[in-house]
Write a protein that holds these residues in place. Sequence first.
Motif, PDB file in Angstrom:
ATOM      1  N   ASP A 131      10.048  -1.156  -8.827  1.00  0.00           N
ATOM      2  CA  ASP A 131       8.949  -2.005  -9.281  1.00  0.00           C
ATOM      3  C   ASP A 131       8.759  -3.096  -8.228  1.00  0.00           C
ATOM      4  O   ASP A 131       9.535  -4.054  -8.169  1.00  0.00           O
ATOM      5  CB  ASP A 131       9.312  -2.592 -10.644  1.00  0.00           C
ATOM      6  N   LEU A 132       7.748  -2.937  -7.376  1.00  0.00           N
ATOM      7  CA  LEU A 132       7.552  -3.830  -6.231  1.00  0.00           C
ATOM      8  C   LEU A 132       6.576  -4.956  -6.571  1.00  0.00           C
ATOM      9  O   LEU A 132       5.478  -4.716  -7.075  1.00  0.00           O
ATOM     10  CB  LEU A 132       7.015  -3.027  -5.042  1.00  0.00           C
ATOM     11  N   HIS A 133       7.012  -6.183  -6.292  1.00  0.00           N
ATOM     12  CA  HIS A 133       6.153  -7.362  -6.436  1.00  0.00           C
ATOM     13  C   HIS A 133       6.027  -8.021  -5.061  1.00  0.00           C
ATOM     14  O   HIS A 133       7.034  -8.198  -4.374  1.00  0.00           O
ATOM     15  CB  HIS A 133       6.760  -8.370  -7.418  1.00  0.00           C
ATOM     16  N   LYS A 175       9.440  -0.657   4.670  1.00  0.00           N
ATOM     17  CA  LYS A 175       9.796   0.317   3.629  1.00  0.00           C
ATOM     18  C   LYS A 175      11.160   0.946   3.908  1.00  0.00           C
ATOM     19  O   LYS A 175      12.015   1.008   3.014  1.00  0.00           O
ATOM     20  CB  LYS A 175       8.719   1.402   3.539  1.00  0.00           C
ATOM     21  N   ALA A 176      11.370   1.391   5.136  1.00  0.00           N
ATOM     22  CA  ALA A 176      12.646   2.038   5.488  1.00  0.00           C
ATOM     23  C   ALA A 176      13.812   1.069   5.330  1.00  0.00           C
ATOM     24  O   ALA A 176      14.870   1.429   4.800  1.00  0.00           O
ATOM     25  CB  ALA A 176      12.584   2.565   6.924  1.00  0.00           C
ATOM     26  N   VAL A 177      13.619  -0.162   5.779  1.00  0.00           N
ATOM     27  CA  VAL A 177      14.699  -1.156   5.719  1.00  0.00           C
ATOM     28  C   VAL A 177      15.035  -1.505   4.274  1.00  0.00           C
ATOM     29  O   VAL A 177      16.213  -1.566   3.884  1.00  0.00           O
ATOM     30  CB  VAL A 177      14.302  -2.432   6.500  1.00  0.00           C
ATOM     31  N   ILE A 178      14.022  -1.750   3.450  1.00  0.00           N
ATOM     32  CA  ILE A 178      14.273  -2.175   2.072  1.00  0.00           C
ATOM     33  C   ILE A 178      14.901  -1.056   1.251  1.00  0.00           C
ATOM     34  O   ILE A 178      15.809  -1.292   0.446  1.00  0.00           O
ATOM     35  CB  ILE A 178      12.973  -2.698   1.426  1.00  0.00           C
ATOM     36  N   ARG A 222       0.835  -1.205   0.000  1.00  0.00           N
ATOM     37  CA  ARG A 222       0.000   0.000   0.000  1.00  0.00           C
ATOM     38  C   ARG A 222       0.872   1.259   0.000  1.00  0.00           C
ATOM     39  O   ARG A 222       0.579   2.226  -0.708  1.00  0.00           O
ATOM     40  CB  ARG A 222      -0.912   0.001   1.224  1.00  0.00           C
ATOM     41  N   LEU A 223       1.960   1.222   0.775  1.00  0.00           N
ATOM     42  CA  LEU A 223       2.858   2.381   0.871  1.00  0.00           C
ATOM     43  C   LEU A 223       3.708   2.535  -0.385  1.00  0.00           C
ATOM     44  O   LEU A 223       4.007   3.654  -0.811  1.00  0.00           O
ATOM     45  CB  LEU A 223       3.782   2.224   2.093  1.00  0.00           C
ATOM     46  N   GLY A 224       4.136   1.411  -0.949  1.00  0.00           N
ATOM     47  CA  GLY A 224       5.031   1.438  -2.096  1.00  0.00           C
ATOM     48  C   GLY A 224       6.462   1.763  -1.700  1.00  0.00           C
ATOM     49  O   GLY A 224       6.742   2.159  -0.557  1.00  0.00           O
ATOM     50  N   LEU A 225       7.357   1.612  -2.665  1.00  0.00           N
ATOM     51  CA  LEU A 225       8.778   1.900  -2.435  1.00  0.00           C
ATOM     52  C   LEU A 225       9.270   3.054  -3.309  1.00  0.00           C
ATOM     53  O   LEU A 225      10.465   3.228  -3.507  1.00  0.00           O
ATOM     54  CB  LEU A 225       9.622   0.645  -2.712  1.00  0.00           C
TER      55      LEU A 225
END
Length: 221
Positions: free
Chosen positions: A40-42, A185-188, A32-35
Amino acid sequence: MANKKKVVVTGFEPFGDHAVNASWVAVQELQRLGLGEDVDLHVCEVPVEYKAVENMLPSLWKELQPQLVVHVGVSGIATTVTLEQCGHNRGYKRLDNCSFCPTSQCCMENGPDCIKSVLDMDVVCKHVNDSDLGVALSVSEDAGRYLCDYTYYTSLYLGHRRCAFIHVPPLGKPYSSQDLGRALKAVILEMLDVLTQNCTEEKEHKHEEQCHHKHQQQQRC
Protein backbone atom coordinates in the motif's frame (compact mmCIF):
# COMPACT_ATOMS: atom_id res chain seq x y z
CA MET A 1 -5.55 -7.73 0.80
CA ALA A 2 -5.47 -7.49 4.59
CA ASN A 3 -1.75 -8.04 5.05
CA LYS A 4 -0.53 -5.31 2.74
CA LYS A 5 2.68 -3.57 3.76
CA LYS A 6 2.22 0.18 4.11
CA VAL A 7 5.07 2.23 2.65
CA VAL A 8 5.34 6.02 2.57
CA VAL A 9 7.67 7.67 0.05
CA THR A 10 8.31 11.40 0.02
CA GLY A 11 10.03 13.85 -2.33
CA PHE A 12 10.85 17.54 -1.91
CA GLU A 13 9.49 20.68 -3.49
CA PRO A 14 11.75 22.94 -5.62
CA PHE A 15 14.47 24.96 -3.89
CA GLY A 16 17.53 26.99 -4.81
CA ASP A 17 18.83 26.06 -8.27
CA HIS A 18 16.44 23.11 -8.48
CA ALA A 19 13.43 24.71 -10.19
CA VAL A 20 12.26 21.15 -10.82
CA ASN A 21 13.11 18.84 -7.95
CA ALA A 22 14.18 15.47 -9.35
CA SER A 23 13.24 13.77 -6.08
CA TRP A 24 9.53 14.57 -6.38
CA VAL A 25 9.52 13.79 -10.10
CA ALA A 26 11.10 10.39 -9.32
CA VAL A 27 8.56 9.71 -6.54
CA GLN A 28 5.68 10.52 -8.90
CA GLU A 29 7.16 8.10 -11.43
CA LEU A 30 7.38 5.47 -8.67
CA GLN A 31 3.71 6.09 -7.86
CA ARG A 32 2.86 5.44 -11.51
CA LEU A 33 4.84 2.18 -11.46
CA GLY A 34 3.59 1.05 -8.05
CA LEU A 35 5.24 -1.44 -5.71
CA GLY A 36 2.99 -4.40 -6.47
CA GLU A 37 -0.29 -5.67 -5.04
CA ASP A 38 1.27 -6.52 -1.67
CA VAL A 39 2.25 -2.91 -0.92
CA ASP A 40 0.00 0.00 0.00
CA LEU A 41 2.03 2.95 -1.33
CA HIS A 42 1.51 6.50 -0.08
CA VAL A 43 3.46 9.43 -1.55
CA CYS A 44 3.69 13.06 -0.50
CA GLU A 45 5.69 16.17 -1.29
CA VAL A 46 7.66 17.73 1.57
CA PRO A 47 8.26 21.50 1.77
CA VAL A 48 11.91 22.57 2.03
CA GLU A 49 11.18 24.11 5.43
CA TYR A 50 12.42 23.02 8.84
CA LYS A 51 9.17 23.88 10.64
CA ALA A 52 7.04 22.11 8.03
CA VAL A 53 9.12 18.94 8.52
CA GLU A 54 8.70 19.21 12.31
CA ASN A 55 4.93 19.43 11.91
CA MET A 56 4.48 16.95 9.09
CA LEU A 57 6.52 13.91 10.10
CA PRO A 58 4.97 13.12 13.52
CA SER A 59 1.47 12.98 12.02
CA LEU A 60 2.75 10.94 9.05
CA TRP A 61 4.15 8.25 11.35
CA LYS A 62 1.23 8.33 13.80
CA GLU A 63 -1.67 8.39 11.36
CA LEU A 64 -0.38 6.07 8.65
CA GLN A 65 1.71 3.74 10.88
CA PRO A 66 3.83 2.54 7.95
CA GLN A 67 6.17 -0.44 7.94
CA LEU A 68 8.73 1.72 6.13
CA VAL A 69 9.20 5.39 5.25
CA VAL A 70 11.56 6.33 2.43
CA HIS A 71 12.51 9.96 1.91
CA VAL A 72 13.95 10.96 -1.45
CA GLY A 73 15.98 14.12 -2.08
CA VAL A 74 18.05 15.59 -4.88
CA SER A 75 21.80 16.10 -4.70
CA GLY A 76 23.44 18.45 -7.19
CA ILE A 77 26.75 16.60 -6.87
CA ALA A 78 25.41 13.03 -7.09
CA THR A 79 25.96 10.96 -10.23
CA THR A 80 24.52 7.76 -8.74
CA VAL A 81 21.39 6.91 -6.78
CA THR A 82 22.79 7.22 -3.28
CA LEU A 83 21.55 5.34 -0.22
CA GLU A 84 22.13 7.25 3.01
CA GLN A 85 22.97 5.06 6.00
CA CYS A 86 22.45 7.61 8.79
CA GLY A 87 21.01 10.97 9.78
CA HIS A 88 22.74 13.65 11.85
CA ASN A 89 21.38 15.78 14.68
CA ARG A 90 23.58 18.88 14.52
CA GLY A 91 25.06 21.36 12.06
CA TYR A 92 21.98 22.87 10.41
CA LYS A 93 23.05 26.39 9.44
CA ARG A 94 21.59 26.79 5.93
CA LEU A 95 18.40 28.79 5.53
CA ASP A 96 15.35 27.03 4.15
CA ASN A 97 12.79 28.25 1.60
CA CYS A 98 11.36 30.55 4.30
CA SER A 99 14.83 31.98 5.12
CA PHE A 100 14.74 30.17 8.46
CA CYS A 101 17.04 27.75 10.26
CA PRO A 102 16.74 26.33 13.80
CA THR A 103 18.33 28.52 16.47
CA SER A 104 19.80 25.40 18.07
CA GLN A 105 21.05 24.22 14.63
CA CYS A 106 19.91 20.71 15.58
CA CYS A 107 16.93 18.39 15.08
CA MET A 108 16.28 17.05 18.58
CA GLU A 109 17.72 18.91 21.59
CA ASN A 110 18.46 15.73 23.56
CA GLY A 111 18.82 13.31 20.66
CA PRO A 112 21.95 11.30 19.81
CA ASP A 113 24.40 12.88 17.37
CA CYS A 114 23.76 10.21 14.73
CA ILE A 115 21.02 7.64 14.11
CA LYS A 116 21.53 4.71 11.73
CA SER A 117 18.77 3.07 9.75
CA VAL A 118 17.87 -0.51 10.69
CA LEU A 119 18.54 -1.28 7.03
CA ASP A 120 22.07 -2.21 6.03
CA MET A 121 22.45 0.01 2.98
CA ASP A 122 25.57 -1.84 1.79
CA VAL A 123 23.49 -5.03 1.50
CA VAL A 124 20.65 -3.24 -0.31
CA CYS A 125 23.10 -1.48 -2.62
CA LYS A 126 24.96 -4.68 -3.54
CA HIS A 127 21.80 -6.65 -4.29
CA VAL A 128 20.36 -3.95 -6.55
CA ASN A 129 23.70 -3.27 -8.28
CA ASP A 130 23.99 -6.99 -8.99
CA SER A 131 20.69 -6.90 -10.87
CA ASP A 132 20.23 -5.67 -14.45
CA LEU A 133 18.70 -2.36 -13.42
CA GLY A 134 20.98 -0.14 -15.50
CA VAL A 135 21.17 2.51 -12.77
CA ALA A 136 24.24 2.69 -10.51
CA LEU A 137 23.83 2.82 -6.72
CA SER A 138 26.24 3.87 -3.99
CA VAL A 139 26.17 4.31 -0.21
CA SER A 140 26.86 7.46 1.80
CA GLU A 141 27.02 8.36 5.50
CA ASP A 142 26.61 12.11 5.05
CA ALA A 143 23.21 13.34 3.89
CA GLY A 144 24.39 16.97 3.76
CA ARG A 145 23.18 18.87 6.88
CA TYR A 146 20.26 20.50 5.10
CA LEU A 147 16.58 19.57 4.81
CA CYS A 148 17.43 16.09 3.51
CA ASP A 149 19.55 15.20 6.55
CA TYR A 150 17.16 17.05 8.88
CA THR A 151 14.17 15.11 7.55
CA TYR A 152 16.03 11.81 7.68
CA TYR A 153 17.19 12.22 11.26
CA THR A 154 13.76 13.34 12.44
CA SER A 155 12.08 10.39 10.73
CA LEU A 156 14.64 7.89 12.04
CA TYR A 157 14.00 9.25 15.54
CA LEU A 158 10.21 9.09 15.23
CA GLY A 159 10.06 5.77 13.38
CA HIS A 160 12.52 3.82 15.53
CA ARG A 161 14.97 3.67 12.60
CA ARG A 162 12.54 1.97 10.15
CA CYS A 163 13.38 4.60 7.61
CA ALA A 164 15.60 5.21 4.59
CA PHE A 165 16.86 8.17 2.63
CA ILE A 166 17.76 8.10 -1.06
CA HIS A 167 19.54 10.90 -2.90
CA VAL A 168 18.98 11.09 -6.65
CA PRO A 169 20.97 13.13 -9.19
CA PRO A 170 19.31 16.01 -11.07
CA LEU A 171 17.22 14.89 -14.05
CA GLY A 172 19.31 13.93 -17.06
CA LYS A 173 22.58 13.86 -15.07
CA PRO A 174 22.68 11.08 -16.15
CA TYR A 175 19.29 9.46 -15.48
CA SER A 176 15.80 10.17 -16.77
CA SER A 177 12.72 10.33 -14.54
CA GLN A 178 11.80 6.84 -15.77
CA ASP A 179 15.24 5.53 -14.77
CA LEU A 180 14.94 7.08 -11.32
CA GLY A 181 11.44 5.71 -10.83
CA ARG A 182 12.61 2.20 -11.73
CA ALA A 183 15.57 2.58 -9.37
CA LEU A 184 13.34 3.67 -6.49
CA LYS A 185 11.05 0.71 -7.08
CA ALA A 186 13.93 -1.79 -7.13
CA VAL A 187 15.57 -0.29 -4.04
CA ILE A 188 12.39 -0.09 -1.95
CA LEU A 189 11.34 -3.66 -2.80
CA GLU A 190 14.82 -4.80 -1.78
CA MET A 191 14.51 -2.83 1.47
CA LEU A 192 11.19 -4.53 2.22
CA ASP A 193 12.82 -7.93 1.62
CA VAL A 194 15.65 -7.03 4.01
CA LEU A 195 13.17 -5.82 6.65
CA THR A 196 11.18 -9.06 6.34
CA GLN A 197 14.36 -11.11 6.67
CA ASN A 198 15.45 -9.08 9.72
CA CYS A 199 12.04 -9.60 11.32
CA THR A 200 12.17 -13.36 10.69
CA GLU A 201 15.68 -13.59 12.17
CA GLU A 202 14.57 -11.63 15.25
CA LYS A 203 11.62 -13.97 15.81
CA GLU A 204 13.84 -17.03 15.43
CA HIS A 205 16.36 -15.53 17.86
CA LYS A 206 13.62 -14.84 20.43
CA HIS A 207 12.28 -18.37 19.99
CA GLU A 208 15.76 -19.82 20.54
CA GLU A 209 16.15 -17.69 23.67
CA GLN A 210 12.79 -18.90 25.01
CA CYS A 211 13.67 -22.52 24.28
CA HIS A 212 17.04 -22.10 26.00
CA HIS A 213 15.35 -20.47 29.00
CA LYS A 214 12.82 -23.33 29.29
CA HIS A 215 15.66 -25.87 29.03
CA GLN A 216 17.49 -24.13 31.87
CA GLN A 217 14.35 -24.20 34.01
CA GLN A 218 13.95 -27.93 33.36
CA GLN A 219 17.54 -28.51 34.41
CA ARG A 220 16.92 -26.71 37.71
CA CYS A 221 13.76 -28.74 38.54
